[in-house]
Design a protein around this motif. Structure first.
Motif, mmCIF file in Angstrom:
data_model
loop_
_atom_site.group_PDB
_atom_site.id
_atom_site.type_symbol
_atom_site.label_atom_id
_atom_site.label_comp_id
_atom_site.label_asym_id
_atom_site.label_seq_id
_atom_site.Cartn_x
_atom_site.Cartn_y
_atom_site.Cartn_z
ATOM 1 N N VAL A 121 0.842 -1.201 0.000
ATOM 2 C CA VAL A 121 0.000 0.000 0.000
ATOM 3 C C VAL A 121 0.877 1.251 0.000
ATOM 4 O O VAL A 121 0.619 2.202 -0.746
ATOM 5 C CB VAL A 121 -0.973 0.005 1.201
ATOM 6 N N ILE A 122 1.915 1.243 0.808
ATOM 7 C CA ILE A 122 2.824 2.396 0.876
ATOM 8 C C ILE A 122 3.513 2.608 -0.471
ATOM 9 O O ILE A 122 3.630 3.746 -0.945
ATOM 10 C CB ILE A 122 3.858 2.219 2.017
ATOM 11 N N GLN A 123 3.949 1.525 -1.103
ATOM 12 C CA GLN A 123 4.600 1.643 -2.418
ATOM 13 C C GLN A 123 3.631 2.214 -3.453
ATOM 14 O O GLN A 123 4.007 3.080 -4.255
ATOM 15 C CB GLN A 123 5.133 0.279 -2.888
ATOM 16 N N LEU A 124 2.405 1.726 -3.439
ATOM 17 C CA LEU A 124 1.407 2.224 -4.377
ATOM 18 C C LEU A 124 1.131 3.710 -4.120
ATOM 19 O O LEU A 124 1.079 4.520 -5.051
ATOM 20 C CB LEU A 124 0.110 1.411 -4.260
ATOM 21 N N PHE A 125 0.994 4.087 -2.853
ATOM 22 C CA PHE A 125 0.771 5.484 -2.491
ATOM 23 C C PHE A 125 1.939 6.354 -2.972
ATOM 24 O O PHE A 125 1.730 7.413 -3.558
ATOM 25 C CB PHE A 125 0.586 5.626 -0.978
ATOM 26 N N THR A 126 3.154 5.898 -2.721
ATOM 27 C CA THR A 126 4.346 6.648 -3.124
ATOM 28 C C THR A 126 4.391 6.829 -4.635
ATOM 29 O O THR A 126 4.655 7.934 -5.134
ATOM 30 C CB THR A 126 5.621 5.936 -2.627
ATOM 31 N N MET A 127 4.120 5.747 -5.371
ATOM 32 C CA MET A 127 4.147 5.810 -6.835
ATOM 33 C C MET A 127 3.093 6.807 -7.342
ATOM 34 O O MET A 127 3.390 7.663 -8.178
ATOM 35 C CB MET A 127 3.885 4.427 -7.425
#
Length: 127
Positions: A113-119
């Protein structure tokens, strides 16, 4: 202020109107002192019952988002910015909880989720 009512929505009409006016106030589209259409005018414009629009305005007044002035109409409240920020934070938290529930259903980890948010954040910043 543009209000759209969907007959396909599972939300009652008064809730659709309430949500859209609330969003207009909390987003800053409508600011303190802005006048709202009269209860009768809004009902006429949206082709809904006066009772429906009266209910919406009463709820907005309970939330301290609008003030009713007898003989003059309804206006966006002069509430302070801290209150608006707090209301917006509350709505953001609700959306984040929805994301958490959805990500669990998709078996995503917190890191996913954090990676998706960051992207997505990086894409939004660069556009």
């Amino acid at each position: 202020m543009k209000i759209l009512i969907s007959n396909a929505s599972s939300d009652p009409i008064y809730m659709q109107i309430l949500t859209q006016i609330r969003q207009s106030i909390l987003s800053g589209e409508l600011v303190a002192g802005d006048s709202l259409p009269s209860i009768r005018q809004l009902a006429k414009d949206l082709q809904v019952s006066v009772i429906t629009t009266k209910r919406v305005y009463e709820e907005l007044e309970k939330e301290k988002l609008i003030d009713s002035v007898v003989g003059k109409g309804c206006f966006v409240s002069g509430i302070n910015q801290d209150f608006i920020r707090e209301q917006r934070m509350k709505r953001l938290e609700e959306k984040m909880l929805e994301i958490i529930r959805e990500s669990k259903e998709l078996s995503m980890t917190e890191q996913d989720v954090i990676q998706l948010f960051t992207m997505l954040s990086e894409e939004e910043t660069s556009s």
